[in-house]
Design an enzyme around this catalytic site. Structure first.
Site, PDB file in Angstrom:
ATOM      1  N   LYS A  84       0.797  -1.238   0.000  1.00 43.94           N
ATOM      2  CA  LYS A  84       0.000   0.000   0.000  1.00 43.94           C
ATOM      3  C   LYS A  84       0.830   1.289   0.000  1.00 43.94           C
ATOM      4  O   LYS A  84       0.400   2.299  -0.544  1.00 43.94           O
ATOM      5  CB  LYS A  84      -0.940   0.014   1.211  1.00 43.94           C
ATOM      6  CG  LYS A  84      -2.140  -0.909   1.095  1.00 43.94           C
ATOM      7  CD  LYS A  84      -3.055  -0.713   2.300  1.00 43.94           C
ATOM      8  CE  LYS A  84      -4.345  -1.473   2.167  1.00 43.94           C
ATOM      9  NZ  LYS A  84      -5.316  -1.119   3.191  1.00 43.94           N
ATOM     10  N   ASP A  94     -10.258   3.512   1.998  1.00 44.41           N
ATOM     11  CA  ASP A  94     -10.505   2.935   3.327  1.00 44.41           C
ATOM     12  C   ASP A  94     -11.253   3.901   4.263  1.00 44.41           C
ATOM     13  O   ASP A  94     -12.220   3.514   4.918  1.00 44.41           O
ATOM     14  CB  ASP A  94      -9.188   2.515   3.995  1.00 44.41           C
ATOM     15  CG  ASP A  94      -8.628   1.237   3.394  1.00 44.41           C
ATOM     16  OD1 ASP A  94      -9.415   0.421   2.888  1.00 44.41           O
ATOM     17  OD2 ASP A  94      -7.400   1.056   3.450  1.00 44.41           O
ATOM     18  N   GLY A 123      -5.437   3.004  18.294  1.00 45.55           N
ATOM     19  CA  GLY A 123      -4.434   2.642  17.290  1.00 45.55           C
ATOM     20  C   GLY A 123      -4.037   3.840  16.442  1.00 45.55           C
ATOM     21  O   GLY A 123      -4.834   4.781  16.268  1.00 45.55           O
ATOM     22  N   GLY A 129      -1.930   3.165  13.448  1.00 47.64           N
ATOM     23  CA  GLY A 129      -1.298   2.542  12.286  1.00 47.64           C
ATOM     24  C   GLY A 129      -1.999   2.939  10.995  1.00 47.64           C
ATOM     25  O   GLY A 129      -2.683   3.964  10.942  1.00 47.64           O
TER      26      GLY A 129
HETATM   27  P1  ATR Z   1      -2.679  -1.422  10.326  1.00 48.64           P
HETATM   28  O1  ATR Z   1      -2.101  -1.029   9.004  1.00 48.64           O
HETATM   29  O2  ATR Z   1      -3.563  -2.646  10.264  1.00 48.64           O
HETATM   30  O3  ATR Z   1      -3.341  -0.303  11.035  1.00 48.64           O
HETATM   31  P2  ATR Z   1      -0.214  -1.194  11.762  1.00 48.64           P
HETATM   32  O4  ATR Z   1       0.149  -0.045  10.880  1.00 48.64           O
HETATM   33  O5  ATR Z   1       0.835  -2.229  12.036  1.00 48.64           O
HETATM   34  O6  ATR Z   1      -1.463  -1.972  11.192  1.00 48.64           O
HETATM   35  O7  ATR Z   1      -0.755  -0.590  13.149  1.00 48.64           O
HETATM   36  C1  ATR Z   1      -1.141  -1.389  14.200  1.00 48.64           C
HETATM   37  C2  ATR Z   1      -1.698  -0.531  15.345  1.00 48.64           C
HETATM   38  O8  ATR Z   1      -2.165  -1.430  16.349  1.00 48.64           O
HETATM   39  C3  ATR Z   1      -0.670   0.367  15.992  1.00 48.64           C
HETATM   40  O9  ATR Z   1      -1.278   1.565  16.392  1.00 48.64           O
HETATM   41  C4  ATR Z   1      -0.241  -0.450  17.217  1.00 48.64           C
HETATM   42  O10 ATR Z   1       0.195   0.339  18.313  1.00 48.64           O
HETATM   43  P3  ATR Z   1       1.713   0.941  18.439  1.00 48.64           P
HETATM   44  O11 ATR Z   1       1.817   2.024  17.408  1.00 48.64           O
HETATM   45  O12 ATR Z   1       1.778   1.492  19.819  1.00 48.64           O
HETATM   46  O13 ATR Z   1       2.629  -0.223  18.178  1.00 48.64           O
HETATM   47  C5  ATR Z   1      -1.535  -1.121  17.587  1.00 48.64           C
HETATM   48  N1  ATR Z   1      -1.313  -2.339  18.354  1.00 48.64           N
HETATM   49  C6  ATR Z   1      -0.815  -3.515  17.927  1.00 48.64           C
HETATM   50  N2  ATR Z   1      -0.760  -4.419  18.926  1.00 48.64           N
HETATM   51  C7  ATR Z   1      -1.239  -3.788  20.028  1.00 48.64           C
HETATM   52  C8  ATR Z   1      -1.459  -4.174  21.404  1.00 48.64           C
HETATM   53  N3  ATR Z   1      -1.168  -5.411  21.838  1.00 48.64           N
HETATM   54  N4  ATR Z   1      -1.959  -3.262  22.253  1.00 48.64           N
HETATM   55  C9  ATR Z   1      -2.278  -2.013  21.827  1.00 48.64           C
HETATM   56  N5  ATR Z   1      -2.103  -1.591  20.551  1.00 48.64           N
HETATM   57  C10 ATR Z   1      -1.600  -2.460  19.666  1.00 48.64           C
END
Ligand code: ATR
Length: 280
Positions: free
Chosen positions: A70, A106, A131, A133
């Site tokens: 992406k 999205d 989140g 991400g």
């Molecule tokens: P996506 O593209 O699906 O959004 P990503 O870019 O990898 O995936 O983002 C994942 C998000 O989930 C991030 O905000 C991550 O938090 P951090 O930035 O603090 O790492 C969050 N996330 C993943 N595992 C987590 C957990 N166990 N508890 C809380 N937040 C989590």
């Protein structure tokens, strides 16, 4: 019928084997009697540039782009929409007279799903987003352009949340917090959206929010759609809150992409049924 005039629409990702997009789009194309076909292509990262060149050479109508391409696909396109540029990711490409244009559907897909499926009025509302991400970037960017009061962005990594918050359309209310502060902010918000993968199969017992923090005035929304009702949504329901499942975002990001390729709005009921049939 597939013949020498059939238009090709693709999905590029790695892996793509479990994607529901081919069933969803082919059902819509057939329903509308369009002479196009949607195919999934497993493209390794080192072949991404060649795959895009191939799309040009073969006059693809367009494609969807999924993990892990992406962000990396952007340099190979001729143009990207302002929205995709701000989100920093492309999930849909349209071939307009040989020019490849990248979009991100999205955030808009989430918004349309929220409006169509819950009727939630965003005006003056406070929204908590879990989140920071890729999915959060798309949703928070789109929602920040709605007439909301503001966004509480919750993330483990506060720097990442603050960086994203600074890129949004600003209001006086926006703030970034960690999960320690989350219980104290719950009372203040109307809509809570989980954009992380917490609760996704097979980890179906996981949730980031304690059940007792959820109140009847909340609308709780999860972008996870496998399972259709995550632990977060089950808890919200049990607390008397309204819920919004992630399947709608997937369907509507596809609806908007389909509109861009064909100029026609597909039947969401057909799309939903096909996806549900392939999940259960
Ligand atoms: P996506 O593209 O699906 O959004 P990503 O870019 O990898 O995936 O983002 C994942 C998000 O989930 C991030 O905000 C991550 O938090 P951090 O930035 O603090 O790492 C969050 N996330 C993943 N595992 C987590 C957990 N166990 N508890 C809380 N937040 C989590």
């Amino acid at each position: 019928m597939v013949n020498s005039e059939t238009g090709i629409i693709g999905l590029i990702g790695h892996p793509v084997a479990h994607s529901k997009s081919p069933q969803m789009h082919n059902a819509s194309l057939r329903n509308l009697g369009l002479n196009d076909i949607y195919l999934a292509f497993d493209v390794k990262p080192e072949n991404l540039k060649d795959a895009i060149q191939g799309m040009r050479a073969l006059y693809f109508k367009g494609c969807n782009v999924t993990i892990p391409h992406k962000v990396n696909v952007i340099p190979f396109l001729d143009e990207i929409s302002e929205e995709a540029a701000r989100i920093g990711a492309v999930n849909t490409i349209v071939n307009k007279d040989g020019k490849l244009i990248g979009y991100n559907t999205d955030g808009e897909g989430y918004l349309r799903s929220l409006k169509e499926e819950t009727g939630f009025q965003l005006h003056g509302k406070r929204i908590m987003i879990l989140g920071a991400g890729g999915a959060s970037r798309a949703i928070s960017y789109t929602l920040s352009h709605q007439p909301i009061e503001g966004i509480v962005l919750v993330n483990r990594d506060l720097n990442k949340a603050n960086a994203l918050l600074n890129e949004l359309k600003q209001t006086d209310f926006h703030k970034a917090i960690t999960y320690h502060e989350l219980p104290y902010e719950m009372e203040q918000v109307d809509l809570i959206i989980n954009t992380t993968s917490i609760g996704m199969y097979p980890n179906i017992k996981e949730t980031l929010i304690k059940k007792e923090w959820i109140q009847p005035h909340h609308l709780v929304s999860d972008i996870v759609y496998n399972p259709l009702e995550t632990k977060l949504l089950q808890d919200a329901k049990a607390q008397g809150a309204k819920i919004h499942s992630g399947l709608g975002m997937f369907i509507y990001q596809g609806v908007i992409a389909f509109e861009k390729w064909t100029g026609i709005t597909p039947d969401t009921n057909i799309m939903r049924r096909v996806v549900l049939d392939s999940i259960v």
